[in-house]
Structures are given as C-alpha cells and as structure tokens.
Enzyme design. Structure first.
Site, PDB file in Angstrom:
ATOM      1  CB  VAL A 490      -0.931   0.017   1.227  1.00 23.74           C
ATOM      2  CG1 VAL A 490      -1.866   1.220   1.169  1.00 23.74           C
ATOM      3  CG2 VAL A 490      -1.735  -1.274   1.304  1.00 23.74           C
ATOM      4  CE  LYS A 504      -3.634  -5.200  -0.528  1.00 21.40           C
ATOM      5  NZ  LYS A 504      -4.490  -5.940   0.414  1.00 21.40           N
ATOM      6  CG  ASP A 596      -5.836 -11.664   6.398  1.00 15.41           C
ATOM      7  OD1 ASP A 596      -5.559 -12.216   7.482  1.00 15.41           O
ATOM      8  OD2 ASP A 596      -4.995 -11.059   5.718  1.00 15.41           O
TER       9      ASP A 596
END
Length: 759
Positions: A490, A504, A596
C-alpha cells in the site's frame, strides 16, 4: 415474430391455463416460450383465450387484439391514411411505421415492468411490477418521474400507499438528485451504464461488456439490473436499488414484521395477536385476532426490540418519557402501538411515535428503538408467536375472468393524429438533447482522461477506473510505502482532485480482468460507516491496483500498544468493527467473507472510528451457495485463522467471527495471539495459548477481568462493559463453529451492554 438478430420474439405468451397475452420476450436458444423472460405485454391484466384470439393490423392503421368472442381487448388506437407495417427490431422494440418513415406507435413508449438497452424511459411512461413471480398482471409497485422531475418508486397497495425510493425523509439534494430539469428521461446502454436526467446514475457490476441486459421493477418492489451472455443462460443480478429489502414499503403488508435471514432472504411474520389475512398473499398482511377497547385500563403493551415502522404516526412527540408515550397511546382509541426510541436525537431528547397503523415494520439489530404493541390487558400473546412461517401457495388452476369490452371506432381521428405527431416531435427533441449532452460530456472526459471510453468522471459515479500512469504519478512512482501484506503493498498518493488516497498495488493475480472488474465493482458500491471506502481501481494490462480513502491514524495494529486508545475507544472499536463485518456478511447483494480479519486490516479515522479494510476480493459468495463451496487455498494470517482452515471443513462466515474474537482478546489483554503464556498451576508451569489462558482465568474467579486487562492502558474502565466484551470474544473463538454467534448477534450483545450501562 422474430427480430432480425434472433434475440427477441413477439407473439402469444401463456400466462395461465388457456390464457394468453401478446408479449415480447428474450428468445431462448431452444425456441421454447415457457419460462422465457418477458420484457413487454400488451394485455397483462386481461388475458385472451387460447383459441380464435387474433392480433390484427387493420387497413386504417390500427393494431388490435381481439378475444375469441370478437371483443376488443387492446389496441394501439392509431390511424393512418397511408400504408403501415409492423416489425420487431433488434433491440426488442415493436414498431408500427407509416411506410419507411415516421413511427406511428412503438412498444418502447408503453413499457410494462422492464427496460432494455436503448429504450428511453420518459415522463409519460411508468414501470409497474408484476403481481408475483408467476402472475404477470399489474402489481403494487411502480417507477415513474414525479412532478418534481425525480425518478421515484411508489407502493400503492390494497390499503396504503407511499413513496419509498429515494428514502422519503431525504430532500432531493440529500439523495443526490437534481429536480431542476425539464427533460425527465432515463436509459441504460448495452455496456451497463444507467443514467437519468435527475442525476441518478449507476453502473452494473459487470460494466464494460456488451451483454443481454434488462432493468426490471420486480414483484417485490425492488429495481434490479440483470445480465447474461447468451440466450438460455441464467440471468445474474448486477445492481439493485434497495440493499435492505425489508425497507421496501408494503413488502409484508399491514400488521406484519419483516426480518432478514441469510438463508432464505426476507421473512414475513404476523405481529403477536394477529393472523394472516390471505394465506396465499402477504400483500394483504395480517388482521387482529382480538378487539381493543377504548377503555385504557383494558389495554396493555407487548415490547418487541429493534423494530422500525415508517409512517402513519399520530405525531412525533419529542422529549417524551416511555410512560408518557404509553399514556398518550392508551388515550387514543385508534392507536395500535408506539415506536419509542431510547437513543438521544439531535436535540438530546428521546422520541415517541404513536402509530395509527402498523405499516412497514422491520427488525434490524442496529436500530435502537422498540415497538410497544397495544393488546388487550388479559391477553397472553408473546413475541414468540410471531416466528410462525407461512408458506405461499399459488394454485395452477387460477381462473381468468374476462372483462366485457365493445369495439368503438371513435371519431377523433384528426385529434389523435395531431397528438401522435406532437408526441413524436417532443420525443425526438428530447433524444437529440440527450445525445448532445452525452457528446459534450464525452469530450470533457476525453480532455481529462484520454480516449478510454469506460472511464467516467468521479463527480458523476463516485467510483471510477484509473490508468496505471495516473496512479504512478499520484504516488510519485510508488515512493511512499505505508503498508505491506500478503496481497500486496500500500502506498500513499494524492489524486488529481487533491484527495489523499491509499493505493494498494496487488501482486500479479491469476484472476482474469472480467472477474476482477466484477468483484471490485460490487465492493466499490458497498456503503457502510465501518467499511473503508473504495474510490476506484486499475486494471491495466498485468497491473491490478485498488484506490481507497486514506485514514489518518493508520491501523489498529499501529495503535493497539499506545495510550491514545483508552478503554472507551477500544469498546467502540470492537462494536464498530462488528457492525462492518455484520454488514458484509448479511446485508449485501452478495455475501462477502473477509477471511483475514486482524488488527492490520482495521483502520482508524481522525476520530478513531474503525473501518474494516482489505475485504471481499476473490471472496464474494453467491447467496444461493448454501453448501459453501470450498476455497482453492487457505486464506488468513497465522494466529487469527479458525480451525476450519486447518481441518479442511466447510468455510462459512464463522471464520471471520473467530478472527474477530482473537482481535478483541488482543485488544483487551495487550498480548499477541501467537505468543506463548506460562501459567503456574500448583508447583508446575503450564504452557498455554492466549485463549486457553483466558478461559482458565474466567473459570478461576470473579475478578478475572481485572487480571486480564492490559496494564499499560491508562485510565478507568467500566468493568461490566469490559467483562461483556471479553465474554463475547471468548464465545467468538469457540472451536466448534456452530457455537459461535453471528456478527449481527455480536452487535446486538454489545449494544445491549452499552444501553444497560447508559441507563
């Protein structure tokens, strides 16, 4: 009749047993009409007999549909002194022309419930939903331009009516609509871009590919865009107006409650003390099984939490206590109940809404209001009664009642002809204006962004495609790195409009461009205060980049050890994160699994409000995928991954619940999920994980919360809040996924704790 390209067919379409309508539909590859997708109907509300019914082009220029007995059912009401001919063109428009020139009549001017690409929707038209999925007659929902030039949805049911889209409590400018226009036109192109003269626009999730497309006002009152590659393929929803279907007015009828289930979608139930009026149709809602007396001593209230009812208030009573609100309803003979908000409004007071009708009621765990249902004092009704489900049954033997109509030739030919010419002239002028506006907007966009036809101005769409060179310039050659993970790096950048962005750069993916565009388009249209906002993307050759809003305070991982996050902020971060995850799990057009969840993917804005980041890509799930088809590889970060990943069990939204629980435990204790803890038991030292250590503390004594809190965090804390937060987190990290709560249940538990402490 068949269009030259074979995409559309026109003819008699079966709508029942020996009942037919003259219609236009998307041709199926096998040539069969059963279950074909209808886009237009001439006589949707009066079917004709299957024998001896005729569609006739009369010698005076009128197209007429007659029933078996010769009665006129439908006609174009057109007249021409010159020869006319009827044709079905390649875009699905049935056209009646005078010679090869002027259009005398066309089906595009009289839509039913569907628009197709290149069909212009005007001020004179209206889309009306079907009655049900199988009943094609006119339903209760309509799309039209109102007198303020705003495109709106209206519910006009058996007992009540009301506008519900855009949200009726918003002014036009608050809904990003422009009422100051005089064209009142809207249209969708074959690439998937819909534009309206009131500044309402959307792009479908598969924008950019020429496909078969349609926009339909469905029988449930929602506008949806559909697309498919070829005839015979399944239609896919690529956009919808209402992401929360329970907020559609009349969806369950009066005296009912709409709730949302991730397995079955919306669920309608009667309120306690009420029963379904028509077992085959929720449009008629429910009727009371009791009779209320006007004597206030003979009535009582049953409370149902987290319920909102829109409209039909006796008044809006600010700064009322609950007792005052109940007393007012008891004094009103026609009061059916009250909605009471125990959340402070802008004036710092509580609000009471006495209800004269119980319409548009729905439950949501985020709404801090209660329905107090007025019932007889001696009744034994409880909220549990409202969970009964009713199944809808549509009899295949439904009869069609024919209406008697007589054919009258009429005498107003000159007037009709003048009106047709006048309408054709106005329509042509409007289409010319639209073409000129699109042309000049295209020239302007080309000056800013080059010749890429799929790049749209940010001010119009809010979500756009960037070129690789544009993002390389914004990041000064990707020089300022602000984060790095398994998915990519990023960088901080400044866009052309001077907004600071987090850009990103994804690692080279095996995913094709079409799949990538479909997913980022869906993610880019999500809107929740606890989700990071995506501004755009780049799919340029092998380059894949995502453009997000930049948050000043970085990630939770960067702040979790700092004294800037006191215990109040930490509780609010836990609640906000839960709300964001509940939204992507349960309230989106597609299910989204994060896969995640960790402190690095929870970002904090200038007020330390949390926003979940790095969600959705390659993890979108179809709502029809009830078997949760397995992922191609393990996803997540060590320490935060649920046991299902290791034991190759089906992956559901409960993997995010587990990861969320670990994050909260880290935030409370200041310890890492991957660190080892040595606890003394008697004369032995035990080697424990963070979760096992916390469970041991929980089982050992009443002061366990004080023992587990991070000592480096200064300031006082509310013990009840921290204990509730710790207990919820430990529920989230249960080994068996079925024992874990859903994220919406987590939100409800934390909000309940917060309310109790506030009181």
């Amino acid at each position: 009749m068949l269009s030259p390209n074979g995409m559309f067919s026109a003819g008699f379409y079966a709508v029942g047993d020996n009942a037919y309508s003259f219609a236009i539909w998307f041709s199926e590859s096998n040539g069969q009409t059963q279950n074909a997708t209808v886009v237009w109907m001439a006589n949707r509300d009066q079917a004709v007999n299957g024998m001896r019914s005729k569609l006739s082009l009369l010698d005076k220029g009128n197209l007429a549909l007659t029933d078996a007995d010769g009665s006129l059912v439908w006609s174009t009401n057109t007249v021409s002194l010159s020869p006319v001919h009827l044709s079905l063109n390649d875009v699905g428009n049935l056209v009646l022309r005078v010679g090869e020139g002027v259009i005398l009549w066309q089906s595009f001017d009289f839509p039913t419930d569907t628009l197709v690409p290149q069909q212009v929707f005007t001020r004179y038209a209206k889309l009306v939903s079907s009655r049900s999925e199988t009943n094609k007659s006119s339903g209760f929902y309509s799309l039209f331009f109102d007198s303020d030039n705003i495109l709106r949805l209206l519910y006009d049911g058996p007992e009540a009516s009301g506008l519900y889209w855009p949200d009726p409590w918003l002014l036009a400018w608050q809904a990003n609509r422009a009422g100051y226009n005089n064209s009142r036109v809207a249209a969708m192109d074959s690439l998937g871009n819909f534009s309206s003269s009131d500044d309402f626009t959307f792009m479908t999730s598969d924008y950019g590919t020429v496909m078969q497309r349609r926009v339909t006002v469905d029988y449930d009152g929602n506008i949806r865009a559909y697309s498919r590659r070829h005839g015979g393929h399944k239609w896919t929803i690529t956009w919808q107006a209402k992401s929360r279907p329970c907020r559609i007015h009349g969806i369950c009828g009066p005296n009912s409650l709409c709730s949302y289930s991730t397995n079955s979608g919306i669920k309608c139930t009667c309120l306690p003390g009420y029963k379904m009026k028509n077992d085959g149709d929720w449009a008629y809602g429910c009727v009371p099984k009791f009779s209320l007396s006007c004597n206030k001593t003979e009535s009582s209230f049953l409370v149902i939490s987290n319920v909102e009812l829109y409209g039909y208030d006796y008044g809006i009573m600010a700064n009322y206590t609950l007792d005052q609100c109940k007393e007012l309803c008891l004094q009103l003979c026609g009061c059916k109940g009250i909605q009471y908000s125990n959340e402070l409004n802008a004036l710092g007071t509580y609000t009471c809404y006495p209800k004269l009708q119980l319409q548009n009621a729905y439950r949501t765990p985020y709404y801090r209001a209660y329905l107090y249902l007025k019932l007889p004092a001696n009744s034994s009704y409880s909220h549990d009664e409202s969970i009964d489900e009713y199944s809808l049954s549509c009899s295949p033997n439904s009869k069609v009642t024919q209406l008697e109509r007589a054919y009258d030739k009429g005498h107003g030919n000159r007037y009709v002809k003048f009106m047709v010419w006048f309408a054709a002239g106005v329509g042509g002028l409007e289409i010319l204006c639209i073409f000129l506006v699109w042309y000049f907007l295209g020239r302007t966009r080309q000056q800013y962004f080059g010749s890429d036809a799929r790049v749209y101005d940010l001010a119009l769409t809010g979500f756009r495609k960037f070129s690789y060179s544009e993002l390389k310039h914004a990041t000064k050659g990707f020089s300022e790195e602000i984060g790095r993970g398994g998915g990519g790096t990023v960088y901080k950048g400044v866009l052309w409009d001077e907004r600071v962005a987090a850009i990103k750069r994804l690692k080279e993916a095996n995913q094709g461009e079409e799949d990538f565009l479909a997913e980022v388009s869906i993610i880019g249209r999500l809107n929740h205060m606890n989700l990071i906002e995506m501004w755009g993307y780049c799919a340029d050759g092998k380059h894949r980049l995502l453009v997000y809003e930049y948050l000043e305070h970085g990630s939770l991982a960067e702040n979790i050890k700092s004294n800037r996050l006191d215990w109040t902020k930490r509780f609010d971060i836990a609640l906000g994160t839960a709300k964001g995850l509940a939204y992507i799990h349960e309230e989106c057009l597609e299910w989204i699994l994060h896969c995640d969840v960790k402190p690095h993917n929870i970002l904090l804005d200038s007020n330390y409000h949390p926003k979940v980041a790095d969600f959705g890509l390659s993890k979108l799930r179809s709502r029809n995928d009830t078997k949760y088809s397995s992922f191609s590889r393990i996803r997540g970060t060590r320490g935060y991954m649920a046991p299902e990943w290791v034991f190759n069990q089906p992956i559901t939204s409960k993997v995010d619940v587990y990861s969320y629980g670990i994050v909260i435990l880290e935030m409370i204790t200041g310890m890492s999920a991957t660190m080892d803890i040595y606890a003394t038991s008697g004369v032995q030292k035990q080697h424990l994980s963070l979760v096992a250590w916390l469970r041991e503390k929980q089982n050992n004594g009443s002061s366990w919360v004080d023992e587990i809190l991070d000592r480096t965090i200064r300031g006082g804390y509310e013990e009840s809040k921290m204990e509730a937060l710790a207990r919820v987190a430990l529920q989230c990290v249960e080994e068996e996924r079925d024992k874990r709560p859903t994220m919406s249940q987590v939100v409800e538990m934390l909000q309940k704790c917060s309310r109790e402490d506030d009181n």
